[in-house]
Design an enzyme around this catalytic site. Structure first.
Site, PDB file in Angstrom:
ATOM      1  N   ASP A   1     -21.508 -15.067 -39.747  1.00 45.66           N
ATOM      2  CA  ASP A   1     -20.959 -14.007 -38.888  1.00 45.66           C
ATOM      3  C   ASP A   1     -22.045 -13.431 -37.982  1.00 45.66           C
ATOM      4  O   ASP A   1     -21.805 -13.162 -36.802  1.00 45.66           O
ATOM      5  CB  ASP A   1     -20.402 -12.848 -39.728  1.00 45.66           C
ATOM      6  CG  ASP A   1     -19.069 -13.187 -40.378  1.00 45.66           C
ATOM      7  OD1 ASP A   1     -18.325 -14.005 -39.810  1.00 45.66           O
ATOM      8  OD2 ASP A   1     -18.787 -12.628 -41.443  1.00 45.66           O
TER       9      ASP A   1
ATOM     10  N   LYS B   1     -15.761 -11.020 -48.840  1.00 39.34           N
ATOM     11  CA  LYS B   1     -17.103 -11.449 -48.421  1.00 39.34           C
ATOM     12  C   LYS B   1     -18.218 -10.990 -49.369  1.00 39.34           C
ATOM     13  O   LYS B   1     -19.204 -11.709 -49.543  1.00 39.34           O
ATOM     14  CB  LYS B   1     -17.387 -10.998 -46.988  1.00 39.34           C
ATOM     15  CG  LYS B   1     -16.533 -11.759 -45.969  1.00 39.34           C
ATOM     16  CD  LYS B   1     -16.885 -11.396 -44.546  1.00 39.34           C
ATOM     17  CE  LYS B   1     -15.921 -12.083 -43.583  1.00 39.34           C
ATOM     18  NZ  LYS B   1     -16.267 -11.846 -42.186  1.00 39.34           N
TER      19      LYS B   1
END
Ligand code: ATR
Length: 276
Positions: free
Chosen positions: A105, A67
């Protein structure tokens, strides 16, 4: 045929292809779009991403451990991704060299939360990438869920201090890194540690008591498996509202799908596919 994928290492266990392909089929895009899982080692990540636009990919999800690298490889990034320091969604623009990074997220986590009945603090357990997104979300979008501050606990306390210091620069946390936890002070508790993933007892490894939850709390456990996690089972037995990692996965996936296709995602279809 636009292609989509989740990039991770390992990635075989990912539920994203199942839930995204089910959503694409439900939206009538199943013939046109396809979503797959691609295992990419860290040293190959950048080259793999740069090759994707020419291979017909319209975008990708990015999961552990890529990420931060996903944000670094992007030509453009959303404010959210920049502030969190990580991206889980990439979009490949018209000009082939353009890579755009987003983070769903954080808003995905917020979407799972019912408004808490009264303003209390939030506690995030852990200090990895998932914790950073959760802390940022609860702080920056805290008004939505009525939070007065975000505390961070981590087994290695110095990592909690570092996350706190880093995110304090971009958002008003109003909490503190904590070494000891008063469980009844919190309206929301989010476990982002990997405790429970391999069957560990959360009440041995985390600063929580099995019977210390109450019915006004929301407890989120990012760990997911076939059965409810022991943490959520105990919280639910005390009357708390519980949210599991699959619901968080569905919500972040729904937001990613909207970014790629412009369409509202069919949440119930995605939930059913995630749990099949
Ligand atoms: P991610 O980026 O996916 O959040 P990570 O950086 O590997 O993953 O973080 C894993 C988290 O789980 C860390 O907060 C880790 O605590 P440490 O920083 O002290 O390592 C936490 N964790 C893993 N096993 C644990 C255990 N047995 N007890 C408590 N915390 C644990």
């Amino acid at each position: 045929m636009p292609r989509l994928a989740v990039l991770g290492h390992p990635v075989a266990h990912s539920r994203s292809p199942a839930l995204q392909n089910a959503a694409l089929a439900e939206l009538g895009l199943g013939e046109e779009w396809r979503y797959e899982a691609i295992d990419v080692a860290p040293e190959e990540f950048e080259a793999r991403v740069r090759a994707m636009p020419a291979e017909g990919f319209a975008g990708a999800n990015v999961t552990v451990p890529h990420k931060e690298a996903a944000l670094a490889v992007a030509d453009l990034a959303s404010e959210v991704a920049k502030e969190i320091g990580a991206a889980n969604t990439l979009v490949f623009g018209e000009e082939q060299e353009r890579i755009h990074a987003h983070n769903t997220d954080a808003p995905g986590l917020i979407a799972t939360l019912p408004g808490s009945p009264r303003a209390r603090r939030a506690l995030v357990l852990g200090a990895g990438g998932a914790a950073r997104a959760a802390v940022w979300a609860l702080s920056a979008e805290g008004a939505v869920v009525d939070i007065t501050g975000v505390d961070i606990w981590n087994r290695t306390g110095s990592r909690a201090d570092a996350v706190y210091a880093e995110l304090s620069r971009v958002t008003e946390l109003g909490g503190a890194p904590v070494a000891a936890v008063r469980q009844d002070a919190y309206g929301i508790i989010v476990n982002t540690t990997t405790v429970g993933l391999h069957g560990e007892d959360p009440f041995e490894h985390l600063p929580l008591q099995r019977t210390g939850f109450d019915h006004e709390q929301v407890v989120v456990d990012m760990v997911y498996g076939d059965a409810p996690s022991p943490l959520l089972a105990a919280a639910e037995a005390s009357g708390a509202t519980v949210v599991d990692g699959l619901e968080v996965l569905v919500q972040q996936g729904a937001l990613s799908l909207k970014i790629w296709t412009g369409r509202d995602a069919p949440l119930d279809v995605m939930r059913a596919a995630a749990r099949a």
